[in-house]
Design a protein around this motif. Structure first.
Motif, PDB file in Angstrom:
ATOM      1  N   GLN A  66       0.809  -1.212   0.000  1.00 26.11           N
ATOM      2  CA  GLN A  66       0.000   0.000   0.000  1.00 26.11           C
ATOM      3  C   GLN A  66       0.847   1.270   0.000  1.00 26.11           C
ATOM      4  O   GLN A  66       0.447   2.290  -0.567  1.00 26.11           O
ATOM      5  CB  GLN A  66      -0.938   0.006   1.217  1.00 26.11           C
ATOM      6  N   ASN A  67       2.032   1.215   0.600  1.00 22.54           N
ATOM      7  CA  ASN A  67       2.818   2.460   0.667  1.00 22.54           C
ATOM      8  C   ASN A  67       3.264   2.925  -0.719  1.00 22.54           C
ATOM      9  O   ASN A  67       3.318   4.130  -0.975  1.00 22.54           O
ATOM     10  CB  ASN A  67       4.022   2.298   1.603  1.00 22.54           C
ATOM     11  N   ILE A  68       3.553   2.004  -1.629  1.00 18.65           N
ATOM     12  CA  ILE A  68       3.919   2.434  -2.984  1.00 18.65           C
ATOM     13  C   ILE A  68       2.685   2.938  -3.730  1.00 18.65           C
ATOM     14  O   ILE A  68       2.768   3.906  -4.499  1.00 18.65           O
ATOM     15  CB  ILE A  68       4.620   1.299  -3.776  1.00 18.65           C
ATOM     16  N   ILE A  69       1.536   2.337  -3.472  1.00 23.20           N
ATOM     17  CA  ILE A  69       0.295   2.811  -4.095  1.00 23.20           C
ATOM     18  C   ILE A  69       0.024   4.257  -3.691  1.00 23.20           C
ATOM     19  O   ILE A  69      -0.350   5.102  -4.512  1.00 23.20           O
ATOM     20  CB  ILE A  69      -0.891   1.917  -3.699  1.00 23.20           C
ATOM     21  N   ASP A  70       0.238   4.560  -2.416  1.00 24.09           N
ATOM     22  CA  ASP A  70      -0.042   5.904  -1.906  1.00 24.09           C
ATOM     23  C   ASP A  70       0.946   6.952  -2.427  1.00 24.09           C
ATOM     24  O   ASP A  70       0.686   8.153  -2.315  1.00 24.09           O
ATOM     25  CB  ASP A  70      -0.016   5.907  -0.375  1.00 24.09           C
ATOM     26  N   MET A  71       2.066   6.517  -2.992  1.00 17.72           N
ATOM     27  CA  MET A  71       3.023   7.472  -3.537  1.00 17.72           C
ATOM     28  C   MET A  71       2.598   8.006  -4.906  1.00 17.72           C
ATOM     29  O   MET A  71       3.102   9.039  -5.347  1.00 17.72           O
ATOM     30  CB  MET A  71       4.411   6.839  -3.631  1.00 17.72           C
ATOM     31  N   PHE A  72       1.701   7.326  -5.562  1.00 15.48           N
ATOM     32  CA  PHE A  72       1.177   7.841  -6.820  1.00 15.48           C
ATOM     33  C   PHE A  72       0.231   8.996  -6.513  1.00 15.48           C
ATOM     34  O   PHE A  72      -0.769   8.819  -5.813  1.00 15.48           O
ATOM     35  CB  PHE A  72       0.448   6.751  -7.603  1.00 15.48           C
ATOM     36  N   GLU A  73       0.544  10.175  -7.040  1.00 11.38           N
ATOM     37  CA  GLU A  73      -0.234  11.374  -6.755  1.00 11.38           C
ATOM     38  C   GLU A  73      -1.616  11.305  -7.397  1.00 11.38           C
ATOM     39  O   GLU A  73      -1.925  10.399  -8.163  1.00 11.38           O
ATOM     40  CB  GLU A  73       0.498  12.605  -7.296  1.00 11.38           C
ATOM     41  N   MET A  74      -2.401  12.333  -7.109  1.00 14.38           N
ATOM     42  CA  MET A  74      -3.656  12.507  -7.827  1.00 14.38           C
ATOM     43  C   MET A  74      -3.370  13.146  -9.184  1.00 14.38           C
ATOM     44  O   MET A  74      -2.275  13.667  -9.431  1.00 14.38           O
ATOM     45  CB  MET A  74      -4.609  13.370  -7.009  1.00 14.38           C
ATOM     46  N   ALA A 107      -2.359  12.476   0.436  1.00 13.46           N
ATOM     47  CA  ALA A 107      -2.545  12.935   1.805  1.00 13.46           C
ATOM     48  C   ALA A 107      -2.917  14.413   1.894  1.00 13.46           C
ATOM     49  O   ALA A 107      -3.316  14.889   2.964  1.00 13.46           O
ATOM     50  CB  ALA A 107      -1.278  12.684   2.616  1.00 13.46           C
ATOM     51  N   ASP A 108      -2.778  15.136   0.795  1.00 10.06           N
ATOM     52  CA  ASP A 108      -3.105  16.558   0.792  1.00 10.06           C
ATOM     53  C   ASP A 108      -4.630  16.719   0.798  1.00 10.06           C
ATOM     54  O   ASP A 108      -5.309  16.192  -0.086  1.00 10.06           O
ATOM     55  CB  ASP A 108      -2.505  17.228  -0.454  1.00 10.06           C
ATOM     56  N   PRO A 109      -5.193  17.471   1.770  1.00  6.79           N
ATOM     57  CA  PRO A 109      -6.661  17.630   1.836  1.00  6.79           C
ATOM     58  C   PRO A 109      -7.259  18.224   0.561  1.00  6.79           C
ATOM     59  O   PRO A 109      -8.434  18.005   0.269  1.00  6.79           O
ATOM     60  CB  PRO A 109      -6.855  18.570   3.029  1.00  6.79           C
ATOM     61  N   ALA A 110      -6.449  18.974  -0.196  1.00  7.39           N
ATOM     62  CA  ALA A 110      -6.960  19.613  -1.410  1.00  7.39           C
ATOM     63  C   ALA A 110      -6.836  18.710  -2.640  1.00  7.39           C
ATOM     64  O   ALA A 110      -7.205  19.117  -3.748  1.00  7.39           O
ATOM     65  CB  ALA A 110      -6.215  20.924  -1.661  1.00  7.39           C
ATOM     66  N   SER A 111      -6.320  17.502  -2.479  1.00 10.61           N
ATOM     67  CA  SER A 111      -6.044  16.644  -3.638  1.00 10.61           C
ATOM     68  C   SER A 111      -7.299  16.079  -4.278  1.00 10.61           C
ATOM     69  O   SER A 111      -7.299  15.711  -5.456  1.00 10.61           O
ATOM     70  CB  SER A 111      -5.126  15.493  -3.227  1.00 10.61           C
ATOM     71  N   GLY A 112      -8.378  15.946  -3.510  1.00 10.49           N
ATOM     72  CA  GLY A 112      -9.584  15.323  -4.012  1.00 10.49           C
ATOM     73  C   GLY A 112      -9.600  13.815  -3.849  1.00 10.49           C
ATOM     74  O   GLY A 112     -10.513  13.134  -4.352  1.00 10.49           O
ATOM     75  N   TYR A 113      -8.639  13.272  -3.144  1.00  9.02           N
ATOM     76  CA  TYR A 113      -8.575  11.821  -2.940  1.00  9.02           C
ATOM     77  C   TYR A 113      -9.760  11.341  -2.108  1.00  9.02           C
ATOM     78  O   TYR A 113     -10.083  11.927  -1.064  1.00  9.02           O
ATOM     79  CB  TYR A 113      -7.271  11.454  -2.239  1.00  9.02           C
ATOM     80  N   ASP A 114     -10.411  10.289  -2.579  1.00  9.97           N
ATOM     81  CA  ASP A 114     -11.550   9.710  -1.886  1.00  9.97           C
ATOM     82  C   ASP A 114     -11.196   8.291  -1.466  1.00  9.97           C
ATOM     83  O   ASP A 114     -11.076   7.403  -2.319  1.00  9.97           O
ATOM     84  CB  ASP A 114     -12.767   9.694  -2.813  1.00  9.97           C
ATOM     85  N   PRO A 115     -10.996   8.028  -0.179  1.00 10.71           N
ATOM     86  CA  PRO A 115     -10.612   6.679   0.258  1.00 10.71           C
ATOM     87  C   PRO A 115     -11.660   5.617  -0.062  1.00 10.71           C
ATOM     88  O   PRO A 115     -11.341   4.427  -0.087  1.00 10.71           O
ATOM     89  CB  PRO A 115     -10.424   6.842   1.771  1.00 10.71           C
ATOM     90  N   GLN A 116     -12.904   6.046  -0.334  1.00 10.77           N
ATOM     91  CA  GLN A 116     -13.937   5.093  -0.718  1.00 10.77           C
ATOM     92  C   GLN A 116     -13.910   4.797  -2.220  1.00 10.77           C
ATOM     93  O   GLN A 116     -14.598   3.893  -2.695  1.00 10.77           O
ATOM     94  CB  GLN A 116     -15.307   5.633  -0.320  1.00 10.77           C
ATOM     95  N   ASP A 127       2.660  19.397 -14.496  1.00  6.43           N
ATOM     96  CA  ASP A 127       3.902  19.881 -13.899  1.00  6.43           C
ATOM     97  C   ASP A 127       3.798  19.893 -12.376  1.00  6.43           C
ATOM     98  O   ASP A 127       2.700  19.938 -11.801  1.00  6.43           O
ATOM     99  CB  ASP A 127       4.206  21.297 -14.389  1.00  6.43           C
ATOM    100  N   VAL A 128       4.951  19.869 -11.730  1.00  4.92           N
ATOM    101  CA  VAL A 128       4.988  19.933 -10.270  1.00  4.92           C
ATOM    102  C   VAL A 128       4.340  21.246  -9.817  1.00  4.92           C
ATOM    103  O   VAL A 128       4.730  22.320 -10.276  1.00  4.92           O
ATOM    104  CB  VAL A 128       6.441  19.871  -9.752  1.00  4.92           C
ATOM    105  N   PRO A 129       3.340  21.200  -8.944  1.00  2.00           N
ATOM    106  CA  PRO A 129       2.725  22.440  -8.452  1.00  2.00           C
ATOM    107  C   PRO A 129       3.753  23.354  -7.798  1.00  2.00           C
ATOM    108  O   PRO A 129       4.692  22.896  -7.141  1.00  2.00           O
ATOM    109  CB  PRO A 129       1.696  21.940  -7.426  1.00  2.00           C
ATOM    110  N   ALA A 130       3.575  24.657  -7.980  1.00  2.00           N
ATOM    111  CA  ALA A 130       4.545  25.647  -7.508  1.00  2.00           C
ATOM    112  C   ALA A 130       4.789  25.568  -6.009  1.00  2.00           C
ATOM    113  O   ALA A 130       5.874  25.901  -5.524  1.00  2.00           O
ATOM    114  CB  ALA A 130       4.058  27.051  -7.886  1.00  2.00           C
ATOM    115  N   ALA A 131       3.796  25.103  -5.259  1.00  2.00           N
ATOM    116  CA  ALA A 131       3.946  25.032  -3.797  1.00  2.00           C
ATOM    117  C   ALA A 131       5.088  24.122  -3.373  1.00  2.00           C
ATOM    118  O   ALA A 131       5.617  24.255  -2.260  1.00  2.00           O
ATOM    119  CB  ALA A 131       2.634  24.544  -3.173  1.00  2.00           C
TER     120      ALA A 131
END
Length: 417
Positions: free
Chosen positions: A221-229, A236-245, A378-382
Motif C-alpha cells: 500500500q505504501n507504494i500505491i499511496d506514492m502515486f499522486e492525484m 494525503a493533501d486535503p486539497a487533492s480530491g482523494y476519496d478513500p472510498q 507539472d509539479v505544483p509551484a507550492a
C-alpha cells in the motif's frame, strides 16, 4: 550479487592484464574488449561499495601469495577510482553494436553509470564527514553535470531517447515489445530473448489467468499511496480530491500504467468478455474466495496486498488469450534515470529552479520533462519553494517512475530514510 561481483572483478582484471596476449584479434577488437573490461570493473566495484561502503582498490588480479592487507578507502575515494575506469571505458567503447550484439555496453552506458555513481557518492549515507545528515554539494554539482553530459550525448548521438509515454500502449513499450529486444530508452540491459509462456506470468499474475503458477509479486500500500492525484497533489493533501472510498479514480496516469488493482479491467475471459480482476481474498458474507486471489488453499502463496504489477506484464499474456512471445529485457539503466539523477543532484547543489551552469536545465525542468512525457501535470509551484521541500517530490518522483526496477532499496539506504 556480491560473490559474483568479486568473481567478475577478477575476470575484468585478468582481461586488462592479458589483453596484449590475444592472438588473431584486431586492434579494434582489443580496444572494444578493453573498454568492456573497464566498464565491468567499475560496475562490479560499484555493486560492492554501494552495499558495503568504501573498499580497497581491486585494480589487479591478485594471486594467493600477494599481500592483501591494504587500507580501506572512503566511499568518495572508491568512487573517484571507478569513475576513472568509466572515463577510460568511454574512450574505448563504441557508440553502438551490430544488431546481433545488442545489449553490450556502449559509450552512453559508461556516461550513465558515471552519473549514477557520482550521485551515490554525494548522498547522505556516503557522507560521514557531514554526519550522514546531508548531501555533498560539490559532488552534487559534479554529478548533475555528469548526468547532463550523458543526456546531451544521447540527444546528439541519437542511439537512445526518452520515449513518449502518454498512453498505456506507449508507456508499456519502454519495458516490453513483440518486435524489439529493448526499447530506445534502455541504455544498458540484458536481452532476455523472447520470453515464453511460463517465465513471465509466473512471477506477475495469479493462476486464474497467468500461465500456471502460485507465486506472484504484489505491490504494498505504501507504494500505491506514492502515486499522486491527477492534479499533481499527494493523496494525503486535503486539497487533492482523494476519496478513500473510491481510491483508484483520478490518479497519476502512471498508476494505471504500472499497477493492477481490484476490479481493474485486465485481459479477456474464455467467452471473450473483459476480465475484471478480483483482488480480494475471502468474502465471509457470501462464503467464497475471489477468482483471482483467494483460490489457493495455502495462504503462504497469497500476496500481502490486493495489487499486481502491470508494468512488466503485457495484457493478453495469459493462458486464455495466449499472446506470448514478447521481448522483456532486464534494464539496468534507462534514459529516465539520467533526468532523475540530474534533478536530485541539481536540487541539492543549486535548488529547484536555478539553471545548473553549463547545462541550460534546472532540477524542476528535468522532473517536469519526465512528467510531461507521461501525461502528468507539472509539479505544483507550492513544492518548489526550497530544495528541502522539492527534495521530497524528487524522491517521490523517482520512486513512482522507477517502481519495481530494483532501485528503491538502494535509494532508501543512501538517503538514510
Amino acid at each position: 550479487v556480491l560473490e559474483m561481483a568479486f568473481i567478475n572483478l577478477r575476470v575484468a582484471n585478468l582481461c586488462i592484464r592479458n589483453i596484449d596476449k590475444l592472438q588473431d584479434a584486431s586492434d579494434g577488437d582489443k580496444k572494444y574488449l578493453l573498454g568492456q573490461a573497464y566498464f565491468f570493473r567499475a560496475w562490479n566495484y560499484f555493486q560492492v561499495i554501494r552495499r558495503w561502503g568504501g573498499m580497497p582498490l581491486f585494480d589487479k588480479a591478485y594471486d594467493s601469495n600477494d599481500n592483501l592487507d591494504f587500507p580501506r578507502l572512503s566511499y568518495h575515494e572508491s568512487t573517484r577510482w571507478l569513475v576513472s575506469d568509466l572515463e577510460k571505458a568511454f574512450e574505448l567503447l563504441p557508440d553502438s553494436w551490430p544488431a546481433i550484439q545488442k545489449g553490450r555496453v556502449t559509450k552512453a552506458a559508461a556516461l550513465a553509470l558515471k552519473s549514477m555513481a557520482l550521485l551515490y557518492s554525494a548522498s547522505p549515507n556516503m557522507c560521514p564527514e557531514l554526519g550522514y545528515a546531508g548531501y555533498d554539494a560539490k559532488i552534487c554539482d559534479t554529478a548533475a553535470k555528469a548526468a547532463y553530459a550523458a543526456i546531451s550525448y544521447i540527444q546528439t548521438n541519437g542511439q537512445y531517447s526518452l520515449m513518449d509515454g502518454s498512453t498505456v500502449e506507449n508507456y508499456s513499450k519502454i519495458f516490453y515489445n513483440p518486435d524489439l529486444s529493448a526499447s530506445a530508452e534502455a541504455i544498458w540491459y540484458r536481452p532476455n530473448g523472447i520470453v515464453g509462456d511460463f517465465a513471465l506470468g509466473s512471477n506477475l499474475g495469479p493462476n486464474s489467468i497467468a500461465p500456471g503458477s502460485v507465486h506472484y509479486a504484489t505491490p504494498t500500500q505504501n507504494i500505491i499511496d506514492m502515486f499522486e492525484m491527477k492534479n499533481g497533489l499527494p493523496v494525503a493533501d486535503p486539497a487533492s480530491g482523494y476519496d478513500p472510498q473510491n481510491p483508484y479514480v483520478n490518479r497519476d496516469p502512471r498508476f494505471y500504467y504500472s499497477v493492477l488493482y481490484n476490479y481493474a479491467p485486465w485481459t479477456r475471459e474464455s467467452n471473450g468478455n473483459i476480465h475484471l480482476l478480483q483482488l480480494w481474498q475471502y468474502d465471509s458474507y457470501q462464503n467464497k474466495a475471489s477468482s483471482d486471489w483467494g483460490y489457493q488453499a495455502d495462504v503462504r502463496w497469497r500476496g500481502p496486498a490486493p495489487y499486481l504489477i502491470r508494468k512488466f506484464w503485457p495484457e493478453g499474456y495469459n493462458k486464455v488469450e495466449k499472446k506470448y512471445n514478447m521481448y522483456v529485457p532486464s534494464v539496468y539503466i534507462r534514459v529516465t534515470q539520467l533526468y532523475l539523477d540530474f534533478a536530485e543532484a541539481a536540487n541539492e547543489a543549486y535548488g529547484p529552479t536555478t539553471v545548473v551552469p553549463g547545462t541550460g536545465m534546472s532540477a524542476l525542468d528535468a522532473i517536469n520533462t519526465l512528467r510531461r512525457r507521461s501525461g502528468v501535470v507539472d509539479v505544483p509551484a507550492a513544492f518548489t519553494s526550497s530544495k528541502e521541500v522539492f527534495r521530497e517530490r524528487i524522491r517521490n518522483e523517482r520512486t513512482v517512475e522507477l517502481c519495481f526496477e530494483q532501485q528503491r532499496w538502494h535509494d532508501i539506504r543512501r538517503w538514510r530514510i
